[in-house]
Scaffold this active site. Structure first.
Site, PDB file in Angstrom:
ATOM      1  CE  LYS A  54      54.364  17.682  39.563  1.00  0.00           C
ATOM      2  NZ  LYS A  54      54.741  17.600  38.227  1.00  0.00           N
ATOM      3  CD  GLN A  98      56.815  16.547  35.391  1.00  0.00           C
ATOM      4  OE1 GLN A  98      55.734  16.483  36.129  1.00  0.00           O
ATOM      5  NE2 GLN A  98      57.686  17.743  35.548  1.00  0.00           N
ATOM      6  CG  ASP A 121      49.459  19.782  34.505  1.00  0.00           C
ATOM      7  OD1 ASP A 121      50.153  20.457  35.505  1.00  0.00           O
ATOM      8  OD2 ASP A 121      50.067  18.789  34.098  1.00  0.00           O
TER       9      ASP A 121
HETATM   10  N1  GUN Z   1      57.039  20.346  34.126  1.00  0.00           N
HETATM   11  C1  GUN Z   1      57.196  21.364  34.896  1.00  0.00           C
HETATM   12  N2  GUN Z   1      56.255  22.005  35.440  1.00  0.00           N
HETATM   13  C2  GUN Z   1      55.279  21.226  35.164  1.00  0.00           C
HETATM   14  C3  GUN Z   1      53.890  21.197  35.316  1.00  0.00           C
HETATM   15  O1  GUN Z   1      53.321  22.058  36.319  1.00  0.00           O
HETATM   16  N3  GUN Z   1      53.080  20.211  34.991  1.00  0.00           N
HETATM   17  C4  GUN Z   1      53.529  19.368  34.075  1.00  0.00           C
HETATM   18  N4  GUN Z   1      52.622  18.589  33.781  1.00  0.00           N
HETATM   19  N5  GUN Z   1      54.635  19.173  33.706  1.00  0.00           N
HETATM   20  C5  GUN Z   1      55.369  20.297  34.371  1.00  0.00           C
END
Ligand code: GUN
Length: 296
Positions: A54, A98, A121
Site C-alpha cells: 500500500k 490494518q 476502507d
Molecule cells: N486486512 C485485509 N484486508 C484489509 C482491508 O481491505 N482493509 C483493512 N483495513 N485491513 C485489511
C-alpha cells in the site's frame, strides 16, 4: 468454449494511472497532495506485506504516505489517540487501520473512531449506513473494485441475477449492496446455505467471497455467467505453495462466460481502489469534483 479472462492486473494499472493523472492536476491547481495514513499494530507477516504494498503504490501515484507501525502490545487508548491525531491532521485525507488487530483491541471501537470522511476502507458504521441507504459513502475497496470490473465488462447490470457467496462486513455485505444499487436481483448465500450449488446456478453474476479454497466448481455455474473470485487462499499442492481462489478455476472457466483469475483478478484492484478512495476523500474534503468512474 473457455471463458473471457477479466484482467484485474491491467485494470488496476489503469485505475492507478487515472488516480495519478488527477493528482497531477490537483497539485498544479492547488499545490495540495492527497495523503494516506496506514496504521499497523503488531507483526502479522501477511499484514506487513499488504501495508508495504500500500505504501509503495501510494507514493507511486504521487500521494503522500504516512505509515504508523506500532508494537503488538499497544494499548487501546494509545491507538485511539493516534487515530484522533490523524483525524485532525489536515495533510491526512485517508486513514486505514490494518485488520486483523491483536485480540486485546476492540476492532469495532477503533474503526468507528475514524472520521467517516477519512474512512477509505468504508468500514465505519456511518459509511455502512450511507451505502445501504443509497447515499454518498466511502465504499469498501474489494467490492468497489469488483463492481468496476463488472460494469466495464457488462455495461449495465440492471435486472441481472447476482449471487454473492459470503456474508462478511468487508466483502459480502457491501458487495450485495452495490449490486442492488446497480439494480441487480441479489441473493446473499454463505457456507451454511442449503442447496448452495442450486442457488449459485441461478446467477448471471456470481461473486465468491466465502474464504474456502476452490469450493465453487464448474457445476455451481450457469453457462455463460460472469464469475468474480474474491478468494485469496494459500494452499500446498504437490509439495509447492500455491495461491488459489474460492473458485476452482479450470472447471469454472470451462462453463463461465467471463472469470477473474487468482492471482491477477480482484486482488490488484483492492489497493488501486484504496488509492481511488483516498483521492475521492481528498476531493470531497477540498471541494474538488469527484473523479468520474472511480467511485460507486
Ligand atoms: N486486512 C485485509 N484486508 C484489509 C482491508 O481491505 N482493509 C483493512 N483495513 N485491513 C485489511
Amino acid at each position: 468454449m473457455s471463458a473471457h479472462i477479466i484482467d484485474g492486473k491491467a485494470f488496476a494499472a489503469n485505475v492507478r494511472a487515472q488516480v495519478s493523472t488527477h493528482i497531477v492536476a490537483i497539485k498544479a491547481q492547488s499545490g495540495k497532495i492527497p495523503g494516506l495514513a496506514v496504521v499497523l499494530v503488531g507483526e502479522d507477516p501477511a499484514s506487513q506485506v499488504y501495508v508495504g504494498a500500500k505504501g509503495k503504490q501510494t507514493v507511486e501515484v504521487g500521494m503522500n504516505s504516512y505509515e504508523h507501525k506500532l508494537p503488538a502490545d499497544t494499548s487501546e487508548a494509545d491507538l485511539l489517540a493516534i487515530v484522533a491525531k490523524l483525524n485532525n491532521d489536515p495533510n491526512v485525507h485517508g486513514i486505514l487501520v490494518q485488520l486483523p488487530l491483536p485480540k486485546h483491541l476492540n476492532s469495532d471501537l477503533v474503526i468507528n473512531s475514524i472520521d467517516p470522511a477519512k474512512d477509505v476502507d468504508g468500514f465505519h458504521i456511518s459509511n455502512v449506513g450511507l451505502l445501504s441507504t443509497g447515499q454518498k459513502a466511502m465504499v469498501p475497496c474489494t467490492p468497489l473494485g469488483s463492481l468496476m470490473m463488472l460494469r466495464d465488462y457488462h455495461g449495465s447490470l440492471s435486472g441481472m441475477n447476482a449471487v454473492v457467496v459470503g456474508r462478511s462486513n468487508i466483502v459480502g455485505k457491501p458487495m450485495a449492496q452495490l449490486l442492488l444499487g446497480d439494480s441487480c436481483t441479489v441473493t446473499i448465500a454463505h457456507s451454511r446455505s442449503r442447496d448452495l450449488a442450486q442457488i449459485c446456478k441461478s446467477a448471471d453474476i456470481l461473486v465468491a467471497a466465502v474464504g474456502r479454497p476452490e469450493m465453487i466448481t464448474g457445476d455451481y455455474i450457469k453457462p455463460g455467467a460472469t464469475v468474480i473470485d474474491v478468494g485469496i487462499n494459500r494452499i500446498e499442492r504437490d509439495g509447492k505453495n500455491k495461491l488459489v481462489g474460492d473458485v476452482h478455476y479450470e472447471s469454472a472457466a470451462a462453463i463461465a462466460g467471463a472469470i477473474t483469475p487468482v492471482p491477477g483478478g480482484v486482488g490488484p484492484m483492492t489497493i488501486a481502489c484504496l488509492l481511488a478512495n483516498t483521492l475521492t476523500a481528498f476531493c470531497r474534503a477540498n471541494g474538488f469534483d469527484e473523479p468520474v468512474g472511480l467511485t460507486a
